[in-house]
Design an enzyme around this catalytic site. Structure first.
Site, mmCIF file in Angstrom:
data_model
loop_
_atom_site.group_PDB
_atom_site.id
_atom_site.type_symbol
_atom_site.label_atom_id
_atom_site.label_comp_id
_atom_site.label_asym_id
_atom_site.label_seq_id
_atom_site.Cartn_x
_atom_site.Cartn_y
_atom_site.Cartn_z
ATOM 1 N N ARG A 96 0.871 -1.191 0.000
ATOM 2 C CA ARG A 96 0.000 0.000 0.000
ATOM 3 C C ARG A 96 0.898 1.227 0.000
ATOM 4 O O ARG A 96 1.694 1.417 0.930
ATOM 5 C CB ARG A 96 -0.914 0.010 1.233
ATOM 6 C CG ARG A 96 -1.590 1.348 1.453
ATOM 7 C CD ARG A 96 -2.719 1.314 2.463
ATOM 8 N NE ARG A 96 -3.857 0.602 1.927
ATOM 9 C CZ ARG A 96 -5.078 0.638 2.462
ATOM 10 N NH1 ARG A 96 -5.306 1.344 3.557
ATOM 11 N NH2 ARG A 96 -6.069 -0.037 1.909
ATOM 12 N N HIS A 149 -7.297 1.002 -6.391
ATOM 13 C CA HIS A 149 -7.481 0.105 -5.237
ATOM 14 C C HIS A 149 -8.071 -1.215 -5.765
ATOM 15 O O HIS A 149 -9.220 -1.572 -5.471
ATOM 16 C CB HIS A 149 -8.422 0.761 -4.223
ATOM 17 C CG HIS A 149 -8.381 0.164 -2.853
ATOM 18 N ND1 HIS A 149 -7.573 -0.909 -2.518
ATOM 19 C CD2 HIS A 149 -9.064 0.479 -1.719
ATOM 20 C CE1 HIS A 149 -7.764 -1.210 -1.244
ATOM 21 N NE2 HIS A 149 -8.659 -0.395 -0.741
ATOM 22 N N GLN A 170 -9.755 -4.027 -3.546
ATOM 23 C CA GLN A 170 -11.088 -3.641 -3.074
ATOM 24 C C GLN A 170 -12.146 -3.958 -4.129
ATOM 25 O O GLN A 170 -13.252 -4.387 -3.819
ATOM 26 C CB GLN A 170 -11.107 -2.144 -2.752
ATOM 27 C CG GLN A 170 -12.429 -1.658 -2.203
ATOM 28 C CD GLN A 170 -12.733 -2.172 -0.815
ATOM 29 O OE1 GLN A 170 -11.908 -2.049 0.081
ATOM 30 N NE2 GLN A 170 -13.908 -2.756 -0.636
ATOM 31 N N ASP A 180 -17.183 6.969 -1.696
ATOM 32 C CA ASP A 180 -15.954 6.795 -0.923
ATOM 33 C C ASP A 180 -15.707 8.121 -0.208
ATOM 34 O O ASP A 180 -16.341 9.142 -0.529
ATOM 35 C CB ASP A 180 -14.794 6.432 -1.872
ATOM 36 C CG ASP A 180 -13.490 6.126 -1.133
ATOM 37 O OD1 ASP A 180 -13.542 5.829 0.083
ATOM 38 O OD2 ASP A 180 -12.419 6.194 -1.772
ATOM 39 N N CYS A 237 -16.212 1.320 0.443
ATOM 40 C CA CYS A 237 -15.062 0.486 0.805
ATOM 41 C C CYS A 237 -14.677 0.635 2.278
ATOM 42 O O CYS A 237 -14.030 -0.233 2.832
ATOM 43 C CB CYS A 237 -13.878 0.803 -0.095
ATOM 44 S SG CYS A 237 -13.179 2.457 0.139
ATOM 45 N N ARG A 278 -13.190 -8.874 1.324
ATOM 46 C CA ARG A 278 -11.762 -8.614 1.096
ATOM 47 C C ARG A 278 -10.966 -9.896 1.342
ATOM 48 O O ARG A 278 -10.053 -10.235 0.590
ATOM 49 C CB ARG A 278 -11.247 -7.499 2.026
ATOM 50 C CG ARG A 278 -11.816 -6.113 1.770
ATOM 51 C CD ARG A 278 -11.370 -5.547 0.433
ATOM 52 N NE ARG A 278 -9.934 -5.450 0.321
ATOM 53 C CZ ARG A 278 -9.191 -4.436 0.786
ATOM 54 N NH1 ARG A 278 -9.777 -3.409 1.376
ATOM 55 N NH2 ARG A 278 -7.883 -4.423 0.638
HETATM 56 N N1 NVA Z 1 -9.916 6.620 -1.305
HETATM 57 C C1 NVA Z 1 -9.570 6.186 0.036
HETATM 58 C C2 NVA Z 1 -9.757 4.703 0.160
HETATM 59 C C3 NVA Z 1 -9.494 4.180 1.544
HETATM 60 C C4 NVA Z 1 -9.602 2.677 1.627
HETATM 61 C C5 NVA Z 1 -8.147 6.606 0.352
HETATM 62 O O1 NVA Z 1 -7.280 6.483 -0.518
HETATM 63 O O2 NVA Z 1 -7.897 7.063 1.470
HETATM 64 N N1 CP Z 2 -11.139 -0.374 2.390
HETATM 65 C C1 CP Z 2 -9.885 -0.381 2.853
HETATM 66 O O1 CP Z 2 -8.927 -0.547 2.107
HETATM 67 O O2 CP Z 2 -9.784 -0.205 4.201
HETATM 68 P P1 CP Z 2 -8.426 -0.018 5.030
HETATM 69 O O3 CP Z 2 -7.900 1.351 4.694
HETATM 70 O O4 CP Z 2 -8.868 -0.122 6.465
HETATM 71 O O5 CP Z 2 -7.470 -1.080 4.644
#
Ligand code: NVA
Ligand code: CP
Length: 308
Positions: free
Chosen positions: A101, A128, A131, A224, A264, A292
């Site tokens: 990540r 993502h 997801q 989101d 998500c 997930r």
């Molecule tokens: N768009 C959000 C998704 C979190 C799972 C982010 O990047 O923070």
């Molecule tokens: N949806 C998702 O990726 O959640 P986290 O940021 O908790 O991993």
């Protein structure tokens, strides 16, 4: 040839369907799969916070008989002293796969180009894709199939989730609608990529600035956070720009009567979605979060043992 999963269109339509079928099998019988040939250790690296991704990869790797090695970049050399390519060369001598990540997609591309083990994008600023496998497993469970469904995403159109919905939805032959303010449109190169896929699959991609028009007749409504990780300083401007894109009961009523709602998570209730909708009968967010686990187990088995 090593296969990686850096963005949703790394999978063909047939491969996406194969992984979703495998995920459904795994969900039906969590212990049905034989353990990965090994034992195998999988590195799971986080430059950003996580609850679902961290837990679902750790549990999924353990379920498959492997060992999850959770690494925070805050106390590793990656991100500071050491490049993704050098890190990749170190890790490939010891682990079966790398899950990461991070911020820019370019780091993932560099990592993948320099390693013989699969690299999985566990969220970047651009995409993502893990997801989306979970979201599509959830949509299939509630709607029976993906092809031909209309899915509407409302909110920040430049979001990683939007880009993944565009590519994964087009791959699945869905009609993907994105409704966002003109200043928050998706990356035009990704829209073009999704368009090109949709031509092949019978899907479509349409951008809106009117949330009401975008949600009319939708089978699936998605949103989101308006403030993705790394964009916290823009919060006030984003809340002001996006305030007419809140998914509330009035907006949901314009979708099909049996439409489902996905997010998500984590959610900012009262901003991108009201509590009434996210906690209401059309919301499938807890199935989505659980999926997930099943989707990523299927992805790892496919990448490590089945991908051609
Ligand atoms: N768009 C959000 C998704 C979190 C799972 C982010 O990047 O923070
Ligand atoms: N949806 C998702 O990726 O959640 P986290 O940021 O908790 O991993």
């Amino acid at each position: 040839m090593t296969r990686h999963f850096l963005r949703d269109d790394d999978l063909t339509p047939a491969e996406q369907a194969e992984i979703l079928d495998l995920a459904a099998e795994i969900k039906a019988d969590r212990w049905a799969l034989k353990p990965l040939a090994g034992p195998q250790t999988v590195a799971v690296i986080f430059d950003k916070s996580s609850t679902r991704t961290r837990v679902s990869f750790a549990v999924g790797i353990a379920d498959l008989g492997g060992v999850p090695l959770i690494i925070s970049t805050a106390n590793s050399q990656l991100g500071g002293k050491e490049s993704p390519s050098d890190t990749a060369r170190v890790l490939e001598r010891q682990v079966a796969a790398i899950v990461w990540r991070t911020y820019g997609q370019s780091g993932l591309i560099e990592m993948a180009a320099n390693t013989t083990v699969p690299v999985i994008n566990a969220l970047s600023d651009e995409f993502h894709p893990c997801q989306l496998l979970a979201d599509f497993l959830t949509i299939r469970e509630h709607k029976g199939a993906l092809t031909g469904l209309t899915v509407t995403f409302l909110g920040d159109g430049a979001d990683n989730m939007v880009h993944s919905y565009l590519l994964a939805g087009a791959t699945a032959g869905m009609h993907v609608r994105v409704a966002c303010p003109a200043d928050y449109m998706p990356d035009s190169r990704i829209v073009a990529d999704a368009d090109a896929i949709a031509v092949q699959t019978g899907g479509s991609v349409t951008l809106y600035t009117d949330p009401l028009a975008a949600v009319a007749g939708a089978d699936v409504v998605v949103t989101d956070t308006w403030v993705s990780m790394g964009k916290e300083v823009e919060k006030a401007a984003r809340v002001a720009a996006l305030s007419s894109f809140t998914v509330d009961a009035e907006l949901m009523a314009l979708a099909k009567s049996d439409a489902i709602f996905l997010h998500c998570l984590p959610a900012d209730r009262g901003y991108e979605v009201t509590s009434e909708v996210i906690d209401g009968p059309q919301s499938v967010i807890w199935d989505e979060a659980e999926n997930r686990l099943h989707a990523q187990k299927a992805l790892m088995v496919w990448l490590l043992e089945r991908a051609g």
